[in-house]
Design an enzyme around this catalytic site. Sequence first.
Site, PDB file in Angstrom:
ATOM      1  CD  GLN A  96      -0.359   1.824  -1.942  1.00  0.00           C
ATOM      2  OE1 GLN A  96       0.247   2.756  -2.466  1.00  0.00           O
ATOM      3  NE2 GLN A  96       0.252   0.834  -1.279  1.00  0.00           N
ATOM      4  CG  HIS A  98      -1.504   7.349  -4.265  1.00  0.00           C
ATOM      5  ND1 HIS A  98      -0.710   6.985  -3.202  1.00  0.00           N
ATOM      6  CD2 HIS A  98      -1.354   6.367  -5.188  1.00  0.00           C
ATOM      7  CE1 HIS A  98      -0.104   5.840  -3.473  1.00  0.00           C
ATOM      8  NE2 HIS A  98      -0.489   5.436  -4.672  1.00  0.00           N
ATOM      9  CD  GLU A 133       0.893   4.306  -7.888  1.00  0.00           C
ATOM     10  OE1 GLU A 133       1.622   4.980  -7.141  1.00  0.00           O
ATOM     11  OE2 GLU A 133       0.460   3.183  -7.594  1.00  0.00           O
ATOM     12  CG  HIS A 264      -3.847   1.138  -6.217  1.00  0.00           C
ATOM     13  ND1 HIS A 264      -4.090   2.449  -5.878  1.00  0.00           N
ATOM     14  CD2 HIS A 264      -2.505   0.976  -6.078  1.00  0.00           C
ATOM     15  CE1 HIS A 264      -2.963   3.059  -5.560  1.00  0.00           C
ATOM     16  NE2 HIS A 264      -1.981   2.171  -5.668  1.00  0.00           N
ATOM     17  NE  ARG A 283       1.067   2.019   3.755  1.00  0.00           N
ATOM     18  CZ  ARG A 283       1.780   3.118   3.950  1.00  0.00           C
ATOM     19  NH1 ARG A 283       1.352   4.044   4.798  1.00  0.00           N
ATOM     20  NH2 ARG A 283       2.915   3.291   3.322  1.00  0.00           N
TER      21      ARG A 283
END
Length: 406
Positions: A96, A98, A133, A264, A283
């Site tokens: 996935q 972001h 993240e 990642h 994804r």
Amino acid sequence: MHELVGALRSYAWGSRTALAQLCGRPVPSAHPEAELWFGAHPADPAYVKTGEHTTSLLELIAADPMRELGSSATRFGEKLPFLLKILAAEEPLSLQAHPSTEQARAGFERENLAKVPLDSPLRNYRDENHKPELVVALDRFEALAGFRDPHRTVELLRALAVDGLRSYCELLAAQPDKAGLRTLFTTWITLPQHVLATLLPEVLDGCVRYLSGKGAREFTPEARTTLELAEAYPGDAGVLAALLLNRVTLEPGQGLFLAAGNLHAYLRGVGVEIMANSDNVLRGGLTPKHVDVPELLRVLDFEPIDLPAVLPEPAGDGSVRYRTPAPEFALRRFDLVAGSARVPLTAAGPGIVLCTAGTVRLLRNGSSLELTRGGAAWISAADTDIRAQAVDGDVQLFCASVGATG
């Protein structure tokens, strides 16, 4: 300052032992336990204990945002801008990435105009936010993250000695840059199923031959990971795509920061994870969920990178910090020894204190709160001068807060 009860999330890739052991519950658990959420996420907020009552952190903040959030409410609106988790992966998560803030805003507006329901499984953008993240390993943590230097990937593909990979290998060798990576990734992720059905078994046979050969095997982790992914997700194009990514191993205390566009997949391990409060995920495979290849290609960053571990650095207050560029969050770690003096923990909230080892006592203005392993506390903006003292064993505390301005 109040005790915070995390929200337990069960996913198929989770562990039946890690979170149960961490929180002192019977092992094995009845279901795989993947994540323990400490935050005010609308889907599953943590609960704050106030005397004999419990209130969701979401409701507590909504009732008096300025008291709970302080100046953070001016910067990010009347919501907690980060989500803190303990993550326990027994099996690989999906491949996935972001979006950036700009991509998220554009995608959210586009899907709203197309009247795609927010709860639709075909929805890519559920909010307007980016989702940087950081994960910090509590034990050895394995991941795939970022596109590997194409020259090294060519070496890997040649080492596997698979006839079906030869043309793809030469394609990348002729253009060993981000454009070549984009071309090869796009080709692999869109291969017809009948082509995958022939190519993937060849690749797996190549991995087995490579691992059973004599002498040094520098690509052993990559070959083993390929076999593991194929076993978990047979026939998935993401198994091929994973060959293009860096194989990362974090030792306890090391971190990994993932910025927008970084492809990642977490493979296994237990870690503390903190992220901006967003649900935007594109994804690329290793999942039965929706994969939107055109949109994924729109957000992916194909620039080859060698992701270094985010190492803790002294913060000057007895803690170490994990430095990232994310404005929504900051993460520090305290390591305390039983019997040591009280340590100033934080000047003010909003923040969350998470105990991952030992027993600690938090003190503020004559009041105290004891946390054991797996326990957490909510620190509002009105709470000042919080101190910590180790009570039993060597204590490890993670302190999550809003990132600094500027």
